[in-house]
Design an enzyme around this catalytic site. Structure first.
Site, mmCIF file in Angstrom:
data_model
loop_
_atom_site.group_PDB
_atom_site.id
_atom_site.type_symbol
_atom_site.label_atom_id
_atom_site.label_comp_id
_atom_site.label_asym_id
_atom_site.label_seq_id
_atom_site.Cartn_x
_atom_site.Cartn_y
_atom_site.Cartn_z
ATOM 1 N N ASN A 104 40.627 13.279 60.444
ATOM 2 C CA ASN A 104 39.199 13.147 60.129
ATOM 3 C C ASN A 104 38.325 12.677 61.290
ATOM 4 O O ASN A 104 37.123 12.511 61.129
ATOM 5 C CB ASN A 104 38.959 12.246 58.907
ATOM 6 C CG ASN A 104 39.273 12.991 57.634
ATOM 7 O OD1 ASN A 104 39.046 14.205 57.555
ATOM 8 N ND2 ASN A 104 39.831 12.305 56.647
ATOM 9 N N SER A 123 44.064 23.928 67.699
ATOM 10 C CA SER A 123 44.940 23.241 66.754
ATOM 11 C C SER A 123 45.386 24.288 65.745
ATOM 12 O O SER A 123 45.329 25.489 66.024
ATOM 13 C CB SER A 123 44.161 22.105 66.083
ATOM 14 O OG SER A 123 45.009 21.347 65.236
ATOM 15 N N ASP A 127 44.930 25.465 61.445
ATOM 16 C CA ASP A 127 43.766 25.663 60.581
ATOM 17 C C ASP A 127 43.203 24.345 60.049
ATOM 18 O O ASP A 127 42.029 24.257 59.722
ATOM 19 C CB ASP A 127 44.154 26.589 59.427
ATOM 20 C CG ASP A 127 44.613 27.949 59.934
ATOM 21 O OD1 ASP A 127 43.817 28.625 60.604
ATOM 22 O OD2 ASP A 127 45.778 28.317 59.696
#
Ligand code: ADP
Ligand code: MG
Length: 424
Positions: free
Chosen positions: A55, A76, A78
């Site tokens: 996050n 990265s 998904d």
């Protein structure tokens, strides 16, 4: 071509978010080994941001001064893009924020969007470093197209935005259970599939959806004459200047045109439905929630399923999968007809009673997008605009874009072209 690029366009400013723990934990090395040189040669200025925790990216884009950036690029899997999209939609200025072009560089173990974008560019299949190079090249070219998003409501009033998939049952279980094999890379899904097959179970629930009403098909061969294909609109990242195609990139562009004309019926359906939904959205604007586009197709989970929806008779499933890109993973071409902005949720479900070998055959055929040709009576495929899923089984997993979300009833609807994507 780097020289040509810098002559025809002002440099773009790109924020590249890297999750150092994604995939085999090599996203940073992959970036410096394969992408950095390419961006330097193409004179694309970028800032590298390494995420420190889950996050982090969501919080960052929620507060970022987006006028500083021409694109947000994710290096990265998904999962990090899911964070970024939801961070953009958290903002008060979401309507403008979600217009920020988004790019993807495969650095995770689940690189479904990267595989999809590569596929849309009509290039032959690629994996691993080759897929990364292809996505890096697209970023250097800087062409941008629309991307559908799906708005998802959970029972706890949580509201999410998704660019890839909503899964329950077999696929969701494999997604989450295989995370412990992340170090092996994309092959984790095959391993997870084999493990789950051994412990195959049935999931009980109710499924309903709003089907897409197909426009009448034109006779074969006339499609082109009836609907001359419009040249694909591909604004560049730096839209202040016209997009210039690089000399050695033109074969790709041509093949994209072929693709568009071959599917001209399909595109015209998508376009008319886009308009219908946009109109509905505008109508519902005043009554909609603040901070997100109104979901004019959904009734709310506490209400009966709306009129005109199809309620699936079966309540025993092996999997339910709603996907809105072509690929579910690098080697799973799940929705063969899907494109980034077709305006469809491609809904698949497999009913109970399917044998283990038959289910394995479906997943093996999916590598070549041939699962629908297997003639499996348990596999159902529908193009839909909205759906509702109400699990009855007391425990289970639901994933959105490969990330686990709260288990329970869920409603979803498509928002055609809500976001923008760097593509080939
Ligand atoms: P993969 O394809 O390998 O699963 P993802 O991009 O999906 O890679 O990321 C996996 C998870 O890691 C996501 O839930 C994402 O939100 C989370 N994440 C992002 N950055 C970090 C970080 N720095 N440390 C730990 N987890 C992170
Ligand atoms: Mg992931």
């Amino acid at each position: 071509w780097g020289v040509v690029y810098s002559e025809v366009r002002r440099p773009c400013r790109v924020m590249i978010l890297v999750n150092p723990h994604s995939g085999r934990g090599q996203a940073l090395q992959l970036f410096s080994g394969h992408v950095q040189g390419m961006l330097t040669e193409a004179a694309v200025p970028y800032k590298l941001v390494i995420t420190e925790h889950q996050n982090h990216a969501r919080e960052l884009v929620r507060k970022a001064d987006l006028s500083q950036w021409d694109a947000l690029v994710i290096m990265s899997g998904d999962g990090l893009l899911f964070e970024v999209i939801n961070g953009l939609m958290d903002r008060e200025d979401w309507e403008q924020a979600i217009q920020t072009p988004l790019g993807i560089l495969p650095g995770g173990s689940g690189n479904a969007l990267a595989a999809s974008v590569h596929h849309y560019s009509q290039s032959p299949p690629a994996w691993n470093e080759e897929l990364l190079l292809s996505c890096g090249f697209m970023l250097c070219k800087g062409l941008v197209g629309p991307l559908d998003l799906v708005s998802i409501h959970l029972a706890s009033q949580q509201h999410l935005f998704s660019f890839l998939s909503l899964a329950w049952g077999f696929v969701a279980d494999v997604d989450i259970e295989s995370e412990k094999y992340r170090h092996v890379g994309a092959i984790r899904f095959l391993m997870g599939t084999l493990v789950r097959l051994a412990t195959l179970r049935v999931y009980q629930g109710r499924l309903a959806y709003l089907p897409v009403k197909e426009a009448p098909r034109y006779p074969k061969g006339n499609a082109k004459a009836v609907h001359p294909p419009a040249a694909p609109q591909r604004p560049s990242l730096c839209s202040s200047l016209p997009c210039q195609q690089l000399p050695n990139a033109s074969p790709n562009q041509n093949s994209h045109r072929n693709h568009t004309s071959a599917n001209s019926n399909h595109n015209s359906i998508a376009n008319s439905s886009n308009n219908a939904i946009t109109t509905k959205r505008a109508e519902a604007q005043s009554g909609g929630r603040s901070g997100a586009p109104p979901d004019s197709l959904l009734a709310g989970l506490d209400q009966p399923v709306p009129e005109g929806w199809t309620v699936v008779r079966e309540e025993d499933f092996v999997l339910v999968l709603a996907i809105y890109q072509s690929h579910l993973a690098e080697d799973l071409w799940t929705a063969p007809g899907a494109s980034a902005d077709d305006g469809f949720i491609h809904l698949f479900y497999v009913t109970a009673g399917i044998s283990r070998p038959a289910l394995l055959r479906l997943f093996l055929a999916m590598e070549k997008g041939a699962h629908l040709a297997c003639g499996c009576p348990h596999l159902v495929y529908e193009k839909v605009r909205a759906l509702r899923l109400e699990p009855i089984s007391p425990q289970g997993m639901i994933t959105v874009d490969g990330e686990m979300v709260e288990y329970g009833p869920v409603e979803a609807q498509i928002h055609p072209g809500l976001a923008r994507l760097v593509c080939g």
